[in-house]
Enzyme design. Structure first.
Site, PDB file in Angstrom:
ATOM      1  N   LEU A  11       0.839  -1.178  -0.020  1.00 36.24           N
ATOM      2  CA  LEU A  11      -0.198  -0.039  -0.031  1.00 36.24           C
ATOM      3  C   LEU A  11       0.728   1.080  -0.128  1.00 36.24           C
ATOM      4  O   LEU A  11       1.626   1.458   1.012  1.00 36.24           O
ATOM      5  CB  LEU A  11      -0.960  -0.010   1.258  1.00 36.24           C
ATOM      6  N   ALA A  12       0.803   1.979  -1.034  1.00 39.78           N
ATOM      7  CA  ALA A  12       1.822   3.140  -1.246  1.00 39.78           C
ATOM      8  C   ALA A  12       0.883   4.531  -1.839  1.00 39.78           C
ATOM      9  O   ALA A  12       1.646   5.210  -2.447  1.00 39.78           O
ATOM     10  CB  ALA A  12       2.904   2.685  -2.244  1.00 39.78           C
ATOM     11  N   ARG A  18       2.468  15.442   5.479  1.00 42.55           N
ATOM     12  CA  ARG A  18       3.322  15.996   6.472  1.00 42.55           C
ATOM     13  C   ARG A  18       4.579  15.902   6.110  1.00 42.55           C
ATOM     14  O   ARG A  18       5.679  16.606   6.788  1.00 42.55           O
ATOM     15  CB  ARG A  18       3.019  15.062   7.635  1.00 42.55           C
ATOM     16  N   GLN A  74      -5.481   3.602  -6.733  1.00 40.89           N
ATOM     17  CA  GLN A  74      -6.837   3.627  -5.769  1.00 40.89           C
ATOM     18  C   GLN A  74      -7.306   5.177  -5.787  1.00 40.89           C
ATOM     19  O   GLN A  74      -6.590   6.073  -5.282  1.00 40.89           O
ATOM     20  CB  GLN A  74      -6.533   3.286  -4.269  1.00 40.89           C
ATOM     21  N   TYR A 351      43.253  15.767 -10.482  1.00 39.47           N
ATOM     22  CA  TYR A 351      42.014  15.343 -10.910  1.00 39.47           C
ATOM     23  C   TYR A 351      42.345  14.493 -12.076  1.00 39.47           C
ATOM     24  O   TYR A 351      43.054  14.699 -13.100  1.00 39.47           O
ATOM     25  CB  TYR A 351      41.157  16.487 -11.664  1.00 39.47           C
TER      26      TYR A 351
END
Length: 450
Positions: A11-12, A18, A74, A351
């Site tokens: 379920l996501a 929040r 959903q 580098y």
């Protein structure tokens, strides 16, 4: 019971308001991996026959992130039971065991899921097994009310619980294992006649008992079932997972002198007798061989480090860095998409990008491979045993032959033959007495201005 198949429903669909983020909550990373991927990875260890992820409307980026799992939407979201209802078409014909998990619980472990399934497949044949936990502060969690015979009698939300029920410390973690053959009938019994106005998956316990079916509880460590709702909880989960990963690494033969300062990813791989000094950060895709020393304040991602190499301090290995046996990468050195071959040394302020540094070559301090012209990346090839003097610039594409020497301060723009000395700098010119005359002239000019 006979061997049964498994399906997983995650379920996501929650918006995660929040989190105060445009990113779906379950895509926020923990140890560098979206939290829903942690759940998928744990579930994958069970080799499930089907995996279904329930997402919300407009969460296309989430659907992409969970591929190749089946995705159902959903819309509108009307509770956990409603979310599992949305997944039912993807479970058509499935009669094995259905695990219902949550995409915001990244700390769950394969062992927890195996115990949950084992409880569902026990001789008592419960219709559903619910995961419980006993937190230090039960707060407003739903309570699991267990009878004297060990069967789960009901799940009661805190707001609906009486004083006796609130005194129960066993709380609902939400994870469930449900008999897939009985799941449709249980879901059909759900209604939204509750204060939330939602179809609640927890109500299946009541409906199972009404059918004469038993339900059970399996208990988990509170850390394993921790759900993430805001950034503060995300930080707590990150700390918990980092602690777990460090313990696993040290148990496998890694020495960390200050483990609390080392940041790992779930895919970091170590050999034995690796030593990691304080304040080392690992990004994704790192493999470290035996007997490697990684010194403090180094940052490593997308890199492989072979046995016996030394990295740092203050080194940065970027994606595509391949460090061979016994090579040395020193302080303030950055390596990107480059092979540093056996025994080569790149020790100071350098580098190296889009390059090969041959075995036993030595790269002097301040050297850079000039690999980008503003439009294209080009390759630098440095042969075995070559010596590159300090403060040299190798303008790619260029090849330095095996055993060649590049004089300090050189700018190299064309290939250097093997065993040759190449000097690519302006000729030094000295003017005797000039410095004293210069100071006298400038001092006089300054005096006139006063």
């Amino acid at each position: 019971m006979a061997k049964r198949t498994t399906a997983v429903v995650i379920l996501a669909a929650g918006q995660g308001t929040r989190m105060k983020s445009r990113l779906p909550k379950v895509l926020h990373p923990v140890a560098g991996l979206p939290m829903v991927r942690h759940v998928l990875d744990a579930a994958a260890t069970l080799k499930p026959e089907r995996v279904v992820v329930v997402v919300g409307k407009g969460q296309e980026n989430l659907a992409q992130a969970v591929a190749p799992a089946a995705v159902v939407v959903q819309d509108p979201p009307r509770g956990t039971g409603h979310a599992v209802m949305a997944a039912l078409p993807a479970l058509k014909g499935f009669t094995g065991d259905v695990l219902v998990l949550y995409g915001d619980t990244p700390l769950l472990t394969p062992d927890l899921l195996k115990r949950l399934l084992a409880a569902r497949r026990a001789k008592a044949d419960p219709a559903a097994v619910i995961t419980g936990f006993t937190p230090a502060d039960p707060a407003a969690y739903g309570r699991l009310i267990v009878g004297r015979n060990g069967a789960l009698e009901k799940i009661v939300e805190y707001r609906n619980a009486d004083a006796t029920e609130r005194a129960v410390r066993l709380c609902n973690a939400g994870l469930m294992a449900i008999d897939g053959a009985r799941l449709p009938a249980l879901l059909k019994k759900l209604t939204d006649r509750n204060p939330q106005g939602e179809y609640l998956l927890t109500d299946i316990v009541e409906h199972a008992r009404a059918q004469g079916w038993t339900c059970r509880v399996t208990e988990a460590d509170p850390v394993e079932v921790m759900g993430i709702n805001n950034r503060a909880e995300l930080a707590v989960a990150e700390a918990a997972l980092q602690q777990r990963l460090r313990r696993q690494a040290m148990a496998a033969g890694v020495t960390m002198t200050a483990p609390e300062t080392v940041y790992l990813r779930t895919d970091t791989r170590f050999g034995r007798d690796v030593t990691i000094e304080p304040f080392v950060v690992f990004g994704p895709g790192v493999t470290v061989g035996d007997d490697v020393l990684i010194r403090s304040h180094s940052h490593v991602e997308g890199a492989s480090i072979a046995a016996g190499a030394t990295i740092g301090p203050f080194a940065r290995l970027r994606p595509g860095a391949a460090i061979a046996e016994g090579a040395h990468i020193g302080n303030f050195v950055e390596i990107k998409n480059a092979r540093i071959e056996k025994g080569a040394k790149v020790n100071h302020l350098t580098y190296i990008g889009d390059a090969r540094v041959g075995a036993a070559a030595n790269i002097g301090a301040g050297t850079i491979t000039c690999n980008y012209d503003g439009y294209f990346k080009s390759h630098t090839d440095i042969g075995a045993g070559a010596f590159i003097g300090s403060n040299s610039a190798l303008v790619a594409p260029v090849k330095i032959g095996a055993g060649a020497i590049v004089a300090a301060g050189s700018v190299i723009t064309r290939d250097v033959p093997a065993d040759a000395l190449s000097v690519g700098r302006g000729r030094q010119e000295d003017k005797p007495g000039f410095a004293a005359k210069f100071r006298a002239i400038k001092s006089a000019q300054k005096a006139k201005k006063k």
